[in-house]
Design an enzyme around this catalytic site. Structure first.
Site, mmCIF file in Angstrom:
data_model
loop_
_atom_site.group_PDB
_atom_site.id
_atom_site.type_symbol
_atom_site.label_atom_id
_atom_site.label_comp_id
_atom_site.label_asym_id
_atom_site.label_seq_id
_atom_site.Cartn_x
_atom_site.Cartn_y
_atom_site.Cartn_z
ATOM 1 N N ASP A 89 47.509 44.213 41.014
ATOM 2 C CA ASP A 89 46.443 43.393 41.600
ATOM 3 C C ASP A 89 47.065 42.175 42.280
ATOM 4 O OD1 ASP A 89 44.561 45.048 40.521
ATOM 5 O OD2 ASP A 89 44.073 43.733 38.829
ATOM 6 N N ASP B 283 44.442 32.639 38.846
ATOM 7 C CA ASP B 283 45.078 33.547 37.878
ATOM 8 C C ASP B 283 46.352 32.908 37.340
ATOM 9 O OD1 ASP B 283 43.445 35.973 37.990
ATOM 10 O OD2 ASP B 283 44.263 36.330 39.985
ATOM 11 N N GLU C 175 49.156 38.572 33.412
ATOM 12 C CA GLU C 175 49.878 38.019 34.556
ATOM 13 C C GLU C 175 51.392 37.993 34.374
ATOM 14 O OE1 GLU C 175 48.149 37.850 37.129
ATOM 15 O OE2 GLU C 175 46.192 37.977 36.143
ATOM 16 N N LEU D 202 42.679 35.001 33.181
ATOM 17 C CA LEU D 202 41.552 34.814 34.097
ATOM 18 C C LEU D 202 40.920 36.170 34.356
ATOM 19 C CD1 LEU D 202 40.003 34.315 36.904
ATOM 20 C CD2 LEU D 202 40.275 32.326 35.412
ATOM 21 N N ASP D 203 39.775 36.384 33.757
ATOM 22 C CA ASP D 203 39.065 37.651 33.919
ATOM 23 C C ASP D 203 37.997 37.514 35.004
ATOM 24 O OD1 ASP D 203 38.217 40.349 33.035
ATOM 25 O OD2 ASP D 203 36.370 39.273 32.574
ATOM 26 N N GLU E 188 41.613 43.138 27.010
ATOM 27 C CA GLU E 188 40.212 43.204 27.437
ATOM 28 C C GLU E 188 39.399 44.003 26.410
ATOM 29 O OE1 GLU E 188 40.412 42.579 32.230
ATOM 30 O OE2 GLU E 188 40.914 44.583 31.558
HETATM 31 O O1 LIG Z 1 36.727 46.245 40.718
HETATM 32 P P1 LIG Z 1 35.569 46.471 39.833
HETATM 33 O O2 LIG Z 1 35.301 47.910 39.583
HETATM 34 O O3 LIG Z 1 34.329 45.731 40.232
HETATM 35 O O4 LIG Z 1 36.063 45.886 38.419
HETATM 36 C C1 LIG Z 1 35.454 44.816 37.819
HETATM 37 C C2 LIG Z 1 36.110 44.599 36.519
HETATM 38 O O5 LIG Z 1 37.443 44.214 36.770
HETATM 39 C C3 LIG Z 1 37.743 42.993 36.117
HETATM 40 O O6 LIG Z 1 37.656 41.949 37.035
HETATM 41 C C4 LIG Z 1 39.155 43.149 35.599
HETATM 42 O O7 LIG Z 1 39.671 41.960 35.091
HETATM 43 P P2 LIG Z 1 40.717 41.044 35.905
HETATM 44 O O8 LIG Z 1 39.967 40.263 36.921
HETATM 45 O O9 LIG Z 1 41.232 40.220 34.772
HETATM 46 O O10 LIG Z 1 41.762 41.962 36.477
HETATM 47 C C5 LIG Z 1 36.640 42.840 35.052
HETATM 48 O O11 LIG Z 1 36.336 41.506 34.747
HETATM 49 C C6 LIG Z 1 35.464 43.508 35.706
HETATM 50 O O12 LIG Z 1 34.549 44.047 34.778
HETATM 51 MG MG LIG Z 2 40.136 41.007 33.105
HETATM 52 MG MG LIG Z 3 42.651 38.783 34.646
#
Ligand SMILES: O=P(O)(O)OC[C@H]1O[C@](O)(COP(=O)(O)O)[C@@H](O)[C@@H]1O
Ligand SMILES: [Mg+2]
Ligand SMILES: [Mg+2]
Length: 353
Positions: free
Chosen positions: A68, A74, A97, A117-118, A281
């Site tokens: 990513d 992040d 990260e 950072l989610d 997660e």
């Molecule tokens: O790209 P998509 O399918 O919308 O994925 C969303 C999901 O990916 C995430 O953003 C993954 O987490 P990160 O942002 O920490 O990589 C989740 O919070 C969320 O539920």
């Molecule tokens: Mg996440």
């Molecule tokens: Mg994240």
């Protein structure tokens, strides 16, 4: 925290002190959560200032462990949480990260998995994002190896997440129920606002990224089709749908008003195990759900029973109201074909660790 009475409005520090007074074995984990809370206050302030803070938090840089693109926030959150954990009894950290494990304090008793950072796709558009953490014991003599992270999620001593939304919330469990604390911005203190969460067993709301529908696995396709048929289909009720794109925000909604969240495996390249990561997660969210009377599975297995083989491993994730999770499990057949009657789902308490 069920063994001590925690009152609405009490400070987080006071609640932790009472919890440790009741069970001294939780002292180290409490210190780690306190460190995470301090980092979260700083990250919350940065997010709250937005573009007025002088930096574009959504500015892109390198790539993380999963490929990513990393955004400025992040990296900032990763650095702030790591710094806080360095001052806590933490030997080793697995962060989304950082490619490999990070050795912090040799000889310390705990290992921490963090998603600093989610919900990164929501950075820069004024939507809720968060931080997630799971705390485990270091396997004796194995602080340098992955061993402390390959044990099943039932080994977690504590878990939590922060939601940086309209209010900043800290959702935590130390294995005795799930609580929510809300940040009092004036005093930079978290205060208890939900002393004991109990997720409703049945609900009519589901969360899934519907743009992936053509690629979902068969059971999820069938389940969502039946949700869409509403009261005219076999599920016999009309559903609503919510998808916030931040796991933490979707999880907090499920904790507060029930429903089911699904991120299944799908046919896209690299998505056979979905998108979400087991250690930082799925496992922490699963512990928080179970401690609130809800459930979390990968379709066929309880999330907390799964051991990782790598720190960034993905897992299909389905969690929420216990009856709804049991219903999805039925679509997967297998050993949970009769999920509504199986020992795993027959009583709410059996989903708890
Ligand atoms: O790209 P998509 O399918 O919308 O994925 C969303 C999901 O990916 C995430 O953003 C993954 O987490 P990160 O942002 O920490 O990589 C989740 O919070 C969320 O539920
Ligand atoms: Mg996440
Ligand atoms: Mg994240």
């Amino acid at each position: 925290m069920s063994t001590v009475s925690l009152e609405f409005g009490s400070t987080f520090a006071d609640c932790l002190a009472r919890t440790v007074a009741a069970d001294a074995r939780l002292a180290d984990a409490a210190a780690v959560i306190a460190a995470c809370a301090e980092a979260a206050v700083d990250v919350s302030e940065v997010i709250g200032r937005g573009m007025l803070g002088g930096a574009d938090l959504a500015a892109t840089g390198g790539n993380n462990s999963d490929g990513d693109v990393q955004k400025a926030l992040d990296v900032l959150a990763h650095e702030r949480f790591t710094e806080a954990l360095r001052g806590a009894p933490v030997a080793v950290v697995a962060s989304e990260e950082a490619e490999g494990m990070m050795q912090l304090n040799p000889g310390a008793p705990l290992a921490v998995a963090i998603d600093p950072l989610d919900g990164s796709s929501n950075i820069g558009v004024n939507m809720a994002v968060g931080s997630i953490f799971g705390i485990r014991p270091v396997v004796a003599g194995e602080a340098d190896s992955i061993a402390s992270f390959t044990t099943p999620g039932t080994e977690q001593i504590a878990a939590g997440f922060v939601t940086y939304g309209p209010a900043t919330s800290l959702v935590v469990t130390l294995g005795h129920g799930t609580q929510i604390y809300t940040l009092d911005r004036e005093t930079r203190t978290f205060r208890l606002t939900h002393p004991r969460l109990e997720v409703v067993a049945s609900a009519k709301e589901y969360a899934i990224n519907a743009s992936n529908a053509r690629n979902w696995d068969g059971p999820v396709k069938a389940y969502i089709e039946d949700c869409l048929r509403g009261s005219e289909g076999p599920l016999d009720k009309d559903f609503n749908m919510r998808w916030l794109g931040s796991l933490v925000a979707d999880a907090q909604r499920v904790l507060l008003r029930g429903g089911v969240f699904l991120y299944p495996g799908d046919n896209r390249k690299g998505y056979a195990q979905g998108r979400l990561r087991l250690l930082y997660e799925a496992a922490p969210i699963a512990m928080l759900m179970e401690q609130a009377g809800a459930g979390a599975i990968d379709g066929e297995r309880r999330i907390l029973d799964i051991g990782a083989t790598g720190i960034h491993e993905r897992v299909p994730l389905i969690f929420g109201s216990i009856d709804e999770v049991a219903c999805v499990a039925k679509y997967y057949g297998g050993r949970n074909a009769a999920a509504g009657r199986s020992p795993l789902f027959g009583q709410r308490g059996l989903m708890r660790s």
